[in-house]
Scaffold this motif. Structure first.
Motif, mmCIF file in Angstrom:
data_model
loop_
_atom_site.group_PDB
_atom_site.id
_atom_site.type_symbol
_atom_site.label_atom_id
_atom_site.label_comp_id
_atom_site.label_asym_id
_atom_site.label_seq_id
_atom_site.Cartn_x
_atom_site.Cartn_y
_atom_site.Cartn_z
ATOM 1 N N THR A 6 -4.828 -1.577 6.310
ATOM 2 C CA THR A 6 -4.129 -2.836 6.639
ATOM 3 C C THR A 6 -4.813 -3.560 7.788
ATOM 4 O O THR A 6 -5.087 -4.769 7.700
ATOM 5 C CB THR A 6 -2.664 -2.540 7.012
ATOM 6 N N ALA A 42 -4.062 -5.540 -1.967
ATOM 7 C CA ALA A 42 -3.486 -4.220 -1.698
ATOM 8 C C ALA A 42 -3.147 -3.460 -2.974
ATOM 9 O O ALA A 42 -3.334 -2.231 -3.045
ATOM 10 C CB ALA A 42 -2.236 -4.375 -0.832
ATOM 11 N N LEU A 82 0.828 -1.211 0.000
ATOM 12 C CA LEU A 82 0.000 0.000 0.000
ATOM 13 C C LEU A 82 0.863 1.261 0.000
ATOM 14 O O LEU A 82 0.645 2.183 -0.798
ATOM 15 C CB LEU A 82 -0.928 0.000 1.218
#
Length: 374
Positions: free
Chosen positions: A324, A305, A80
């Motif tokens: 997350t 992600a 990410l």
């Protein structure tokens, strides 16, 4: 064409380096968080009473155990952050104008996630099981006070290489001095009791157990004692008693984690048809598959992600951490529910363990293929 290959190779190295750096930072962050939560528990406070060195050793052992949970989270956060930073700096737009697609950016990150999964699995098999046991023994030592002293241990029945089965009972076991007291071993062959050994004590000498004040009883075909002898000392290395692990391996402690090899050997030896044996085999199969599935969840979470980072809103560190944690909670909640269904007999062990990976992986692939053009 000659210029394209070096640029792609440079891009791969750049993405791998960026992902690795962010992974290391996330790994340290999550590991610190897990250890911080663990260090304020009542168990940790008990261990702290043993001294600073022991407490530090406990945290090291727990960190080695936590890595199986931390690695997937760190891969997710690194993917990410890496792609978000590239989007913010305009690097993704620049690469697109050069003819490099967003999907192409995913290749090095997916490669890194696969390498992380394999490394985590190897570390889990090599160190995490040992670390969990040592931490459990340290916890038991703290709760027991002086030394580690257990009472009423029971082992077996266990098949021996010579075809006999051994049922072992231990009145007490002192792990600090590696000494057993009141050891009774019953031996059976084809369902009949053939021998019994009783020892007042047994001490681990680093290679084998040395049993002291031993009484040996051999049973005849009528299941009545036929021969009784007394021995001053007997070593398990002689083969009469059968093999026994060292003192710390005789116990199944709370927080203990068996290795994959140990689980596999247990499954191979457990061929009983009783309901208890079937339930035990189902639980061991679930744990075996969950260990593998958790390691490879790094790849699954990376697939989710990448499209989020490249096509969603720009996120700073706090936003990436929130995403997350949210994805990880959903994954672990789903895994927990599936595990409960396995233990209840609704799902097969392999399916319950891998179901979260299959569903989250399918979702990630779907979003990946639809939102990231070639």
């Amino acid at each position: 064409m000659g210029e394209t290959e070096p640029s792609v190779s440079t891009l791969n190295r750049y993405l791998l380096r960026e992902t690795a750096v962010l992974f290391a930072a996330g790994f340290g962050l999550f590991l610190t968080a897990f250890c911080a939560v663990d260090s304020v528990s009542s168990v940790a406070r008990q261990i702290a009473s043993l001294g600073l060195v022991q407490f530090g050793w406990y945290l090291v052992l727990r960190a080695l155990t936590f890595q199986t949970l931390v690695v997937p989270l760190s891969v997710l956060l690194a993917a990410l952050l890496c792609l978000n930073r590239m989007m913010e700096r305009g690097e993704v737009l620049g690469l697109l104008t050069c003819g490099i697609s967003q999907r192409r950016l995913a290749h090095p990150i997916l490669l890194f996630s696969a390498l992380s999964a394999l490394s985590s699995l190897a570390l889990s098999e090599g160190l995490a099981s040992w670390a969990a046991r040592r931490a459990a023994l340290l916890t038991a030592s703290a709760s027991q006070g002086q030394g580690v002293f257990f009472r009423g241990q029971f082992q077996g029945p266990e098949a021996l290489p010579d075809g006999r089965e051994r049922l072992l009972m231990i009145h007490s076991l002192d792990l600090e001095t590696a000494t057993m007291h009141g050891v009774v071993a019953h031996f059976f062959f084809e369902g009949r009791r053939v021998e019994e050994l009783y020892a007042e004590s047994a001490r681990w000498d680093g290679m084998s157990w040395r049993l002291s004040s031993v009484r040996r009883t051999v049973y005849g075909s009528d299941q009545e004692p036929s021969v009784e002898t007394s021995l001053h000392e007997l070593s398990t290395a002689s083969g009469i008693f059968g093999p026994l692990p060292e003192a710390s391996q005789l116990l199944r402690l709370k927080g203990d984690v068996e290795s994959i090899r140990s689980l596999w050997r247990k499954l191979a030896s457990n061929q009983e048809k009783s309901s208890a044996a079937v339930a035990s085999r189902r639980a061991d199969l679930l744990e075996l598959h969950q260990r593998l599935a958790l390691a490879f969840s790094s790849v699954v979470l990376a697939f989710i992600a990448i499209p989020i980072a490249l096509t969603g809103d720009r996120q700073q560190l706090g936003g990436c951490l929130a995403v997350t944690v949210g994805i990880a909670l959903a994954y672990y909640l789903f895994t927990t529910v599936a595990g409960a269904l396995v233990l209840g007999g609704t799902l097969a062990p392999w399916l319950g363990a891998w179901l979260a990976n299959l569903l989250f992986g399918a979702l990630g692939l779907l979003v990946f293929s639809r939102r990231l053009p070639r």
